[in-house]
Write an enzyme that holds these catalytic residues in place. Structure first.
Site, PDB file in Angstrom:
ATOM      1  N   ASP A  39       0.821  -1.219   0.000  1.00  0.00           N
ATOM      2  CA  ASP A  39       0.000   0.000   0.000  1.00  0.00           C
ATOM      3  C   ASP A  39       0.852   1.266   0.000  1.00  0.00           C
ATOM      4  O   ASP A  39       0.388   2.340   0.376  1.00  0.00           O
ATOM      5  CB  ASP A  39      -0.971  -0.016   1.191  1.00  0.00           C
ATOM      6  CG  ASP A  39      -0.240  -0.136   2.513  1.00  0.00           C
ATOM      7  OD1 ASP A  39       1.002  -0.332   2.490  1.00  0.00           O
ATOM      8  OD2 ASP A  39      -0.890  -0.027   3.557  1.00  0.00           O
ATOM      9  N   HIS A 238      23.140   4.791 -18.311  1.00  0.00           N
ATOM     10  CA  HIS A 238      22.105   5.104 -17.315  1.00  0.00           C
ATOM     11  C   HIS A 238      22.345   4.315 -16.025  1.00  0.00           C
ATOM     12  O   HIS A 238      21.432   3.717 -15.461  1.00  0.00           O
ATOM     13  CB  HIS A 238      20.702   4.840 -17.879  1.00  0.00           C
ATOM     14  CG  HIS A 238      20.314   5.853 -18.913  1.00  0.00           C
ATOM     15  ND1 HIS A 238      19.275   5.682 -19.785  1.00  0.00           N
ATOM     16  CD2 HIS A 238      20.830   7.073 -19.204  1.00  0.00           C
ATOM     17  CE1 HIS A 238      19.183   6.744 -20.587  1.00  0.00           C
ATOM     18  NE2 HIS A 238      20.113   7.600 -20.248  1.00  0.00           N
ATOM     19  N   ASP A 255      25.885  12.554 -13.156  1.00  0.00           N
ATOM     20  CA  ASP A 255      24.859  13.146 -14.023  1.00  0.00           C
ATOM     21  C   ASP A 255      23.630  13.297 -13.131  1.00  0.00           C
ATOM     22  O   ASP A 255      22.967  12.313 -12.801  1.00  0.00           O
ATOM     23  CB  ASP A 255      24.593  12.206 -15.206  1.00  0.00           C
ATOM     24  CG  ASP A 255      23.593  12.784 -16.200  1.00  0.00           C
ATOM     25  OD1 ASP A 255      22.887  13.758 -15.859  1.00  0.00           O
ATOM     26  OD2 ASP A 255      23.502  12.241 -17.323  1.00  0.00           O
ATOM     27  N   ASP A 266      19.756  19.395 -15.886  1.00  0.00           N
ATOM     28  CA  ASP A 266      20.431  18.156 -16.294  1.00  0.00           C
ATOM     29  C   ASP A 266      21.905  18.474 -16.489  1.00  0.00           C
ATOM     30  O   ASP A 266      22.277  19.108 -17.484  1.00  0.00           O
ATOM     31  CB  ASP A 266      19.771  17.674 -17.606  1.00  0.00           C
ATOM     32  CG  ASP A 266      20.326  16.353 -18.107  1.00  0.00           C
ATOM     33  OD1 ASP A 266      21.125  15.725 -17.398  1.00  0.00           O
ATOM     34  OD2 ASP A 266      19.940  15.952 -19.228  1.00  0.00           O
ATOM     35  N   HIS A 345      25.845   8.060 -27.976  1.00  0.00           N
ATOM     36  CA  HIS A 345      24.590   8.796 -27.785  1.00  0.00           C
ATOM     37  C   HIS A 345      24.643  10.122 -28.522  1.00  0.00           C
ATOM     38  O   HIS A 345      25.682  10.508 -29.065  1.00  0.00           O
ATOM     39  CB  HIS A 345      24.280   8.990 -26.292  1.00  0.00           C
ATOM     40  CG  HIS A 345      25.311   9.760 -25.516  1.00  0.00           C
ATOM     41  ND1 HIS A 345      25.453  11.124 -25.597  1.00  0.00           N
ATOM     42  CD2 HIS A 345      26.244   9.336 -24.623  1.00  0.00           C
ATOM     43  CE1 HIS A 345      26.417  11.513 -24.776  1.00  0.00           C
ATOM     44  NE2 HIS A 345      26.921  10.449 -24.180  1.00  0.00           N
ATOM     45  N   HIS A 349      19.639  17.150 -26.159  1.00  0.00           N
ATOM     46  CA  HIS A 349      18.189  16.957 -26.296  1.00  0.00           C
ATOM     47  C   HIS A 349      17.508  18.206 -25.774  1.00  0.00           C
ATOM     48  O   HIS A 349      18.089  18.966 -24.991  1.00  0.00           O
ATOM     49  CB  HIS A 349      17.747  15.717 -25.503  1.00  0.00           C
ATOM     50  CG  HIS A 349      18.249  15.676 -24.082  1.00  0.00           C
ATOM     51  ND1 HIS A 349      17.626  16.350 -23.062  1.00  0.00           N
ATOM     52  CD2 HIS A 349      19.343  15.084 -23.525  1.00  0.00           C
ATOM     53  CE1 HIS A 349      18.298  16.139 -21.937  1.00  0.00           C
ATOM     54  NE2 HIS A 349      19.350  15.387 -22.185  1.00  0.00           N
ATOM     55  N   HIS A 356      14.022  14.948 -20.932  1.00  0.00           N
ATOM     56  CA  HIS A 356      14.091  14.764 -22.390  1.00  0.00           C
ATOM     57  C   HIS A 356      12.787  15.356 -22.905  1.00  0.00           C
ATOM     58  O   HIS A 356      11.759  14.676 -22.977  1.00  0.00           O
ATOM     59  CB  HIS A 356      14.212  13.280 -22.750  1.00  0.00           C
ATOM     60  CG  HIS A 356      15.507  12.686 -22.278  1.00  0.00           C
ATOM     61  ND1 HIS A 356      15.722  11.341 -22.168  1.00  0.00           N
ATOM     62  CD2 HIS A 356      16.668  13.270 -21.887  1.00  0.00           C
ATOM     63  CE1 HIS A 356      16.955  11.130 -21.724  1.00  0.00           C
ATOM     64  NE2 HIS A 356      17.547  12.290 -21.547  1.00  0.00           N
ATOM     65  N   GLU A 379      26.039  17.670 -24.465  1.00  0.00           N
ATOM     66  CA  GLU A 379      26.602  16.639 -23.598  1.00  0.00           C
ATOM     67  C   GLU A 379      27.441  15.594 -24.328  1.00  0.00           C
ATOM     68  O   GLU A 379      27.088  14.419 -24.386  1.00  0.00           O
ATOM     69  CB  GLU A 379      25.497  15.945 -22.794  1.00  0.00           C
ATOM     70  CG  GLU A 379      24.308  15.451 -23.595  1.00  0.00           C
ATOM     71  CD  GLU A 379      23.288  14.741 -22.688  1.00  0.00           C
ATOM     72  OE1 GLU A 379      23.689  13.820 -21.967  1.00  0.00           O
ATOM     73  OE2 GLU A 379      22.104  15.129 -22.721  1.00  0.00           O
ATOM     74  N   TYR A 383      33.387   6.930 -23.869  1.00  0.00           N
ATOM     75  CA  TYR A 383      33.253   5.794 -22.949  1.00  0.00           C
ATOM     76  C   TYR A 383      34.086   4.644 -23.509  1.00  0.00           C
ATOM     77  O   TYR A 383      33.798   4.151 -24.596  1.00  0.00           O
ATOM     78  CB  TYR A 383      31.779   5.374 -22.830  1.00  0.00           C
ATOM     79  CG  TYR A 383      30.873   6.585 -22.625  1.00  0.00           C
ATOM     80  CD1 TYR A 383      30.625   7.097 -21.357  1.00  0.00           C
ATOM     81  CD2 TYR A 383      30.325   7.260 -23.733  1.00  0.00           C
ATOM     82  CE1 TYR A 383      29.848   8.235 -21.186  1.00  0.00           C
ATOM     83  CE2 TYR A 383      29.546   8.394 -23.566  1.00  0.00           C
ATOM     84  CZ  TYR A 383      29.309   8.879 -22.292  1.00  0.00           C
ATOM     85  OH  TYR A 383      28.552  10.007 -22.131  1.00  0.00           O
ATOM     86  N   ARG A 401      31.735  12.377 -19.469  1.00  0.00           N
ATOM     87  CA  ARG A 401      30.711  13.195 -20.138  1.00  0.00           C
ATOM     88  C   ARG A 401      30.734  14.575 -19.489  1.00  0.00           C
ATOM     89  O   ARG A 401      30.986  14.696 -18.283  1.00  0.00           O
ATOM     90  CB  ARG A 401      29.325  12.548 -20.006  1.00  0.00           C
ATOM     91  CG  ARG A 401      28.203  13.356 -20.652  1.00  0.00           C
ATOM     92  CD  ARG A 401      26.915  12.540 -20.914  1.00  0.00           C
ATOM     93  NE  ARG A 401      26.251  12.076 -19.721  1.00  0.00           N
ATOM     94  CZ  ARG A 401      26.253  10.823 -19.289  1.00  0.00           C
ATOM     95  NH1 ARG A 401      26.895   9.885 -19.963  1.00  0.00           N
ATOM     96  NH2 ARG A 401      25.618  10.479 -18.188  1.00  0.00           N
ATOM     97  N   GLU A 403      28.176  17.968 -19.440  1.00  0.00           N
ATOM     98  CA  GLU A 403      26.823  18.352 -19.879  1.00  0.00           C
ATOM     99  C   GLU A 403      26.359  19.646 -19.221  1.00  0.00           C
ATOM    100  O   GLU A 403      26.406  19.790 -18.003  1.00  0.00           O
ATOM    101  CB  GLU A 403      25.832  17.229 -19.513  1.00  0.00           C
ATOM    102  CG  GLU A 403      24.389  17.581 -19.833  1.00  0.00           C
ATOM    103  CD  GLU A 403      23.422  16.422 -19.595  1.00  0.00           C
ATOM    104  OE1 GLU A 403      23.690  15.590 -18.700  1.00  0.00           O
ATOM    105  OE2 GLU A 403      22.399  16.366 -20.299  1.00  0.00           O
TER     106      GLU A 403
HETATM  107  N1  GLY Z   1      20.408  12.676 -17.544  1.00  0.00           N
HETATM  108  C1  GLY Z   1      19.894  12.162 -18.742  1.00  0.00           C
HETATM  109  C2  GLY Z   1      20.557  12.734 -19.900  1.00  0.00           C
HETATM  110  O1  GLY Z   1      21.609  13.340 -19.772  1.00  0.00           O
HETATM  111  O2  GLY Z   1      20.068  12.718 -20.999  1.00  0.00           O
HETATM  112 MN    MN Z   2      20.937  15.109 -20.844  1.00  0.00          MN
HETATM  113 MN    MN Z   3      22.271  14.149 -17.989  1.00  0.00          MN
END
Ligand code: GLY
Ligand code: MN
Ligand code: MN
Length: 434
Positions: A39, A238, A255, A266, A345, A349, A356, A379, A383, A401, A403
């Site tokens: 619950d 992720h 991140d 982000d 990637h 975005h 996103h 970003e 890797y 990365r 960003e």
């Molecule tokens: N934190 C998700 C991305 O960077 O797209």
């Molecule tokens: Mn991002």
């Molecule tokens: Mn991110």
């Protein structure tokens, strides 16, 4: 809670009704509560399109906008006994609080919808929302059955999602200022994490500092799950388990971004656990940073959205070639997408109510030109899998990365996440201050 003005929600509803044909009725809903276990429920977070048009934060509600542009909210009614357990409900006060024309209880939705749709030409609703789709179909069937009694069922449906996506992709000044506040809280949290990290901490202990700083600075929610990835965990894009021990000599990729007034931030930074990049880490890091700057230069009004990614890819491929991780000729490595073993990637975005965010990236099959008021992330990353036996061992298990969140303007791109170091020397300087 950080809140935008009611006039903004009203003007969004007006803009929406101007972009659909006369005689259209709009229907959408927010979410319900989701069970976590037994619950216990996850904390509720409104549907972004619903919130964008209403500012109403409660669960289990519908919004309809009729052919005259009047807004109707259907929500859970005031109920002192339920509110004693589950918390406050606005009930009828939502009309004044959120500038909605009419508020009714959710139980009266079917009856009101039938009255509103009788004689309307078209129903505009999110096609992907099966619950709304079923409701709309059943309302239309009922009106068809009532034809002999004089009812006129709407003859057309239109998907609401692409209309709202186009509206949401350009942010107003008020939204940008709220997003900058969210971004600056996240900057504080990243700075704090860089300063307190120590080898032998657990990743989740460093994550605790992020959460502490977010909440202490006024944000109660995350925009997405925190990624605190040490060593080769950074190569899992992720990675959210955050349960490993941070080891001396490794890099840490964080991140993480908070949400404020339901707007996302982000940010990613990558820094050494012990405060000093080693030579291999620094060499790869500099390639990613150079790719960031190359991408940044393309964030101008009129440039195609994909130009920034292409510029970053070129710098990353050239860097990997120079350092010996890729072998061959630059143009054919780009052409064959050989870089994808290391950079899999996109370079950014849209960001807004969703991390996103919605908004088309292509129009008529072509990458869309950037416009002032668009907000996006930049970003780039590299890797190198720990299992990649095609590269020297010193590169293996490094994930990097960088960003930031950036607004397209008529002049220079504006970095909402300003004030957070990304140059190697600046990161090392910040980390040396205790
Ligand atoms: N934190 C998700 C991305 O960077 O797209
Ligand atoms: Mn991002
Ligand atoms: Mn991110």
């Amino acid at each position: 809670m950080a809140k935008l003005s009611n006039t903004l929600y009203q003007s969004r509803r007006n803009q929406l009704m101007e972009s659909v044909t006369q005689g259209s009725v709009v229907v959408l809903r927010t979410g319900g509560l989701c069970t976590r276990n037994n619950d216990c429920e996850y904390e509720f977070r409104p549907n972004s399109n619903f919130f964008y048009l209403s500012g109403f934060p409660e669960s289990d509600a519908y919004l309809m906008i009729d052919g005259h542009g009047r807004s109707h909210l259907f929500s859970l009614p005031k109920d002192m006994e339920k509110e004693q357990w589950e918390g406050f409900r606005y009930g009828d006060d939502a009309a004044e609080e959120f500038g909605i024309d009419e508020v009714k209880t959710l139980a009266s939705l079917d009856e009101s919808a039938l009255a509103m749709l009788d004689g309307a030409d078209k129903i505009v609703f999110p096609f992907a929302d099966e619950i709304v789709r079923d409701k709309v179909n059943s309302w239309r069937s009922t009106l068809v059955k009532r034809a002999r009694a004089g009812a006129i069922a709407p003859a057309a449906f239109q998907d609401l999602a692409p209309i709202l996506a186009e509206m949401r992709v350009i942010k107003s000044e008020e939204e940008i200022s709220l997003m900058e506040k969210a971004a600056q809280i996240s900057v504080l949290a990243h700075r704090a994490a860089m300063r307190i990290v120590q080898p032998n901490m657990m990743e989740y202990q460093l994550e605790a500092e992020l959460n502490y700083q977010f909440m202490k600075s006024g944000s109660r929610q995350l925009a997405y799950n925190n990624i605190v990835a040490s060593g080769s965990n950074a190569c899992t894009l992720h990675y959210i388990s955050n349960q490993d021990e941070i080891r001396n000599g490794e890099l840490i990729l964080i991140d993480a971004g908070c949400e404020l007034g339901f707007y996302a931030s982000d940010i990613t930074r990558t820094f050494p656990a012990n405060g000093q990049f080693n030579d291999a880490q620094a060499a790869l890091y500099q390639v990613v940073l150079d790719a960031y700057y190359a991408g940044f230069e393309k964030l101008r009004v009129g440039e195609a959205y994909e130009s920034s990614h292409n510029a970053a890819v070129e710098v990353i491929t050239a860097g990997l070639l120079k350092l010996g991780l890729l072998k061959g000729e630059l143009s054919s490595l780009i052409e064959s997408k050989a870089y994808r073993d290391f950079y899999m990637h996109n370079t950014g975005h849209w960001i807004g109510l969703d991390v996103h965010d919605v908004g088309a990236y292509k129009i008529d099959g072509k990458s869309r030109p950037l416009q002032a008021g668009m907000v996006l992330t930049l970003e780039p990353g590299i890797y190198v899998s720990k299992d990649n036996m095609n590269v020297e061992s010193k590169w293996r298990g490094i994930g990097i990365r960088i960003e930031d969140d950036i607004v397209i303007t008529d002049t220079e791109p504006y970095v909402l996440t300003h004030g957070l170091p990304k140059e190697i020397a600046d990161i090392e300087a910040l980390m040396s201050k205790h």
